[in-house]
Scaffold this motif. Structure first.
Motif, PDB file in Angstrom:
ATOM      1  N   ALA A 101       0.847  -1.189   0.000  1.00  0.00           N
ATOM      2  CA  ALA A 101       0.000   0.000   0.000  1.00  0.00           C
ATOM      3  C   ALA A 101       0.885   1.242   0.000  1.00  0.00           C
ATOM      4  N   VAL A 102       0.500   2.237  -0.776  1.00  0.00           N
ATOM      5  CA  VAL A 102       1.294   3.466  -0.873  1.00  0.00           C
ATOM      6  C   VAL A 102       0.388   4.671  -0.713  1.00  0.00           C
ATOM      7  N   LYS A 103       0.985   5.785  -0.258  1.00  0.00           N
ATOM      8  CA  LYS A 103       0.272   7.041  -0.119  1.00  0.00           C
ATOM      9  C   LYS A 103       0.650   7.974  -1.258  1.00  0.00           C
ATOM     10  N   LYS A 104      -0.223   8.914  -1.569  1.00  0.00           N
ATOM     11  CA  LYS A 104       0.062   9.894  -2.606  1.00  0.00           C
ATOM     12  C   LYS A 104       1.371  10.607  -2.316  1.00  0.00           C
ATOM     13  N   GLY A 105       2.262  10.680  -3.313  1.00  0.00           N
ATOM     14  CA  GLY A 105       3.549  11.346  -3.167  1.00  0.00           C
ATOM     15  C   GLY A 105       4.663  10.447  -2.678  1.00  0.00           C
ATOM     16  N   GLU A 106       4.330   9.188  -2.292  1.00  0.00           N
ATOM     17  CA  GLU A 106       5.358   8.276  -1.790  1.00  0.00           C
ATOM     18  C   GLU A 106       6.242   7.791  -2.946  1.00  0.00           C
ATOM     19  N   PRO A 107       7.577   7.813  -2.777  1.00  0.00           N
ATOM     20  CA  PRO A 107       8.465   7.354  -3.856  1.00  0.00           C
ATOM     21  C   PRO A 107       8.251   5.877  -4.166  1.00  0.00           C
TER      22      PRO A 107
ATOM     23  N   GLU B  33      19.190  11.474 -11.418  1.00  0.00           N
ATOM     24  CA  GLU B  33      18.186  10.581 -10.870  1.00  0.00           C
ATOM     25  C   GLU B  33      16.827  11.277 -10.805  1.00  0.00           C
ATOM     26  N   HIS B  34      15.760  10.533 -11.153  1.00  0.00           N
ATOM     27  CA  HIS B  34      14.404  11.048 -11.141  1.00  0.00           C
ATOM     28  C   HIS B  34      13.513  10.071 -10.373  1.00  0.00           C
ATOM     29  N   THR B  35      12.838  10.561  -9.353  1.00  0.00           N
ATOM     30  CA  THR B  35      11.996   9.716  -8.518  1.00  0.00           C
ATOM     31  C   THR B  35      10.572   9.706  -9.062  1.00  0.00           C
ATOM     32  N   ILE B  36      10.021   8.513  -9.258  1.00  0.00           N
ATOM     33  CA  ILE B  36       8.627   8.344  -9.681  1.00  0.00           C
ATOM     34  C   ILE B  36       7.794   8.117  -8.422  1.00  0.00           C
ATOM     35  N   ALA B  37       6.836   8.991  -8.181  1.00  0.00           N
ATOM     36  CA  ALA B  37       6.041   8.933  -6.953  1.00  0.00           C
ATOM     37  C   ALA B  37       4.603   8.528  -7.254  1.00  0.00           C
ATOM     38  N   ALA B  38       3.917   8.049  -6.224  1.00  0.00           N
ATOM     39  CA  ALA B  38       2.519   7.637  -6.377  1.00  0.00           C
ATOM     40  C   ALA B  38       1.643   8.865  -6.602  1.00  0.00           C
ATOM     41  N   PRO B  39       0.814   8.858  -7.656  1.00  0.00           N
ATOM     42  CA  PRO B  39      -0.040  10.020  -7.926  1.00  0.00           C
ATOM     43  C   PRO B  39      -1.228  10.116  -6.976  1.00  0.00           C
TER      44      PRO B  39
END
Length: 663
Positions: A615-621, A631-637
């Motif tokens: 489970a992930v929260k919005k903005g979590e890497p 480096e570019h981090t893809i986060a949860a929308p």
């Protein structure tokens, strides 16, 4: 003077070196990768030799192969440009061993300044002021964490062997240190092959001021004054200017003398830059020395009337410096803007693609104060219309350099130049540079390295309100293209003739996520158009170089470039992209699939931060990609659950590739 040199680089610096060499009657040899077979720098040189595949480590970083090409073509010296092998002491040694002149400093000087930590120890001995920090050999994570706590936050971590903002992180608190250190080291080893870092106190609202130095083999060393490079994004420079606004003669002399002392401390020869970080109160500290020509060297050339590449060639061939310190003077003010293929609105992500349309400003257009000065504007570029910006190299399109009698005139000329620059085919930062030049902070010289972050609202405003003139330009271009496409077939005519009535059409455009409709009524001598809350009669006035139309009583001119269904409208210095929705092509098109994340650009997966079922929260890497050595981090929308990971660490992914599924 040499009769032939090899340029061990690509892009705009290779073209820049070739131009000076040609003026001096020196023949040039280019080297190129498979990706650069048709590149501008290849055409700019007298000879060109293929040295390997697109990846730099298989081509431009092959020192032995480049030396072999130099010997085979009869070159007497190698100019390394900047980047790649320019600060590689082993390459400089190998050139000397092969009997070739390395157009740069001695290998010993490169080694002395190549390690930021060792350089700072050396500068401390030379009485050059230093920022508080840790520059030692101990790289244990716990030890570095304790040192950061001792220095006090915020702390700046940076790769000891680095440059260009790569391998650099600002850490605001102790809890974030370990994660930032790991990321910094990954980026450092990827970019420089060395993951050693140093830690320093991060100064609040500092300015980045650098001094251009030059030394010859006769013991002469001068400073060609300063450049202010404070305006940066991701620790990489965006705007540079010379001289630095607000610089006093006393501080200029102090910084210049400190820079010369730094150069002499390592037995320096050739062009180099000593970089300082300066407080708003005027105090300054040594950061590092770049043992090469800098990207921003043109602003120094503009205010001193010199050609630093010519100086490099003369000094490397055994001549003394063309000018000594008492002969150097500052004349006027110069500003350089770096035009990049990137999307500022998406965190300055590099953009990949082909330059479908590229129109650069002309020097003759600069007529301020009633006179035209061809020397007031210059553009250095390594690409042309039709060239491709690939994921393999730096995404710079060009450097635009202007000169004025004072800073205000230079600002006006830069604003004019940016308003005339047109790019289609990929994203660029031209619009952002325009806002930056006009911003209150930059125009008033309220400078520091956090200028962009401090002025987000002004530099990233809400999209402008759509107007009928812009829509009318796009609609007129579309209607004209339909007429031309069907000019030979009377049954397919798009002129809109009707026997007893007039043709009425609705054209649908999209921009910035908004839909804009233009209702067009065909008339005998033009059209009636309504859209964006306005209505007007539109007549065609001119189509030679620009599209000129009459919208009611207003004459509107602009360039409209059609690329597929995309209409790029350049009007009054602004660029608006409109996407035409063809009702025949898009009928029944399904909605985009949800629950997927795609790669924003080509790159490599360097870290997976979540697992399937998590489970992930919005903005979590979720994962980290590496592209163009950053480096570019893809986060949860949104909040959700990761269902499936599509790639493993180390995998290469294409632009738009689906990275994971979540719900």
């Amino acid at each position: 003077m040499f009769t032939k040199i090899l340029i061990a680089n690509r892009g705009e610096i290779a073209c820049r070196v070739a131009a000076t060499a040609r003026r001096l009657g020196v023949k040039t040899v280019a080297v190129y990768s498979e990706a650069d077979a048709l590149a501008k720098h290849v055409a700019a040189c007298d000879e060109a030799v293929l040295i390997g595949p697109a990846a730099a480590k298989e081509s431009y970083l092959l020192g032995d192969k480049i030396i072999a090409v130099a010997l085979a073509t009869g070159a007497q010296a190698i100019h390394p440009g900047y980047g790649f092998l320019s600060e590689n002491s082993e390459f400089a040694d190998a050139c000397a061993k092969a009997g070739l002149v390395f157009i740069g400093p001695p290998a010993s000087a490169i080694r002395a300044m190549g390690s930021k930590s060792a350089a700072k120890t050396l500068m401390e001995q030379a009485k050059v002021p230093l920022v508080p920090g840790y520059h030692g050999e101990n790289q244990d994570a716990d030890f570095l964490h304790k040192e950061a706590d001792r220095i006090g936050y915020p702390v700046l971590l940076k790769a000891s062997a680095g440059g260009g903002g790569k391998g650099m992180r600002v850490i605001e608190n102790s809890a974030d240190f370990k994660a930032a250190l790991a990321s910094c080291k990954r980026e450092a080893i990827s970019s420089f092959g060395d993951d050693k870092v140093l830690a320093e106190k991060y100064l609040q609202r500092p300015r980045h001021i650098e001094i251009q130095v030059f030394a010859d083999t006769f013991g002469n060393c001068v400073y060609l004054f300063e450049r202010d490079c404070s305006v940066q994004r991701r620790h990489q420079k965006v705007l540079e200017e010379a001289p630095a606004p607000g610089m006093t003669e006393q501080r200029r002399a102090a910084m210049g003398e400190a820079a010369v002392a730094a150069a002499k401390a390592v037995g320096y020869v050739g062009a180099g830059t000593v970089e300082f970080i300066a407080n708003q109160d005027g105090s300054f500290y040594f950061m590092e020395m770049n043992t090469r020509l800098q990207v921003e060297h043109p602003v120094t050339e503009m205010i001193t009337g010199t050609d630093l590449v010519e100086w490099q060639l003369r000094v490397a061939s055994g001549e003394p410096l063309p000018l000594l310190q008492p002969q150097l003077r500052i004349h006027g003010h110069s500003i350089e803007a770096r035009v990049y293929a990137e999307n500022p609105e998406k965190g300055f992500l590099p953009s990949i693609g082909t330059l479908v349309h590229a129109r650069t400003p002309e020097a003759v257009n600069f007529e301020l104060g009633g006179s035209s000065d061809p020397a007031s504007f210059r553009i250095d570029s390594g690409v042309r219309e039709g060239d491709t910006i690939s994921p393999f190299y730096d995404p710079m399109i060009a450097k635009m350099i202007v000169w004025g009698k004072d800073r205000n005139e230079a600002l006006a000329r830069m604003a004019q130049a940016l308003a005339q620059y047109q790019i289609v085919g990929l994203s660029s930062n031209i619009g952002f540079l325009q806002r930056l030049i006009h911003s209150k902070a930059f125009s008033s010289a309220d400078l520091d390295t956090g200028l962009i972050e401090r002025n987000q609202a002004e530099l990233f405003p809400a999209p402008a309100v759509m107007t009928l003139p812009v829509l009318a330009l796009a609609a007129t271009k579309l209607l004209l293209s339909e007429c031309h496409a069907n000019s030979s077939d009377p049954w397919a005519s798009s002129h809109g003739w009707r026997m007893n009535s007039s043709l009425l059409r609705t054209l649908r455009f999209e921009s910035e996520g908004d839909v804009h409709e233009v209702v067009v009524r065909y008339l005998a001598d033009g059209w009636s158009m309504s859209g964006a809350g306005s209505e007007a009669r539109v007549r065609l006035a001119q189509t030679e170089h620009t599209l000129s139309i009459q919208v009611g009583e207003l004459t509107v001119s602009g360039t409209v470039v059609r690329h597929g269904e995309h209409f790029h409208v350049f009007n009054q210095g602004q660029h608006v992209e409109l996407t035409y929705t063809d009702p025949l092509l898009h009928a029944g098109e399904a909605e985009a699939e949800t629950g997927r994340l795609t790669a924003p650009m080509p790159g490599k997966i360097v870290a997976l931060l979540v697992a399937a079922g998590q489970a992930v929260k919005k903005g979590e890497p979720l994962l980290i990609m590496e592209a163009m050595k950053m480096e570019h981090t893809i986060a949860a929308p949104v909040d959700g659950v990761v269902k499936e990971l599509m790639y493993l660490v180390g995998d290469q992914v294409a632009d738009g590739a689906q990275l994971l599924m979540f719900e």
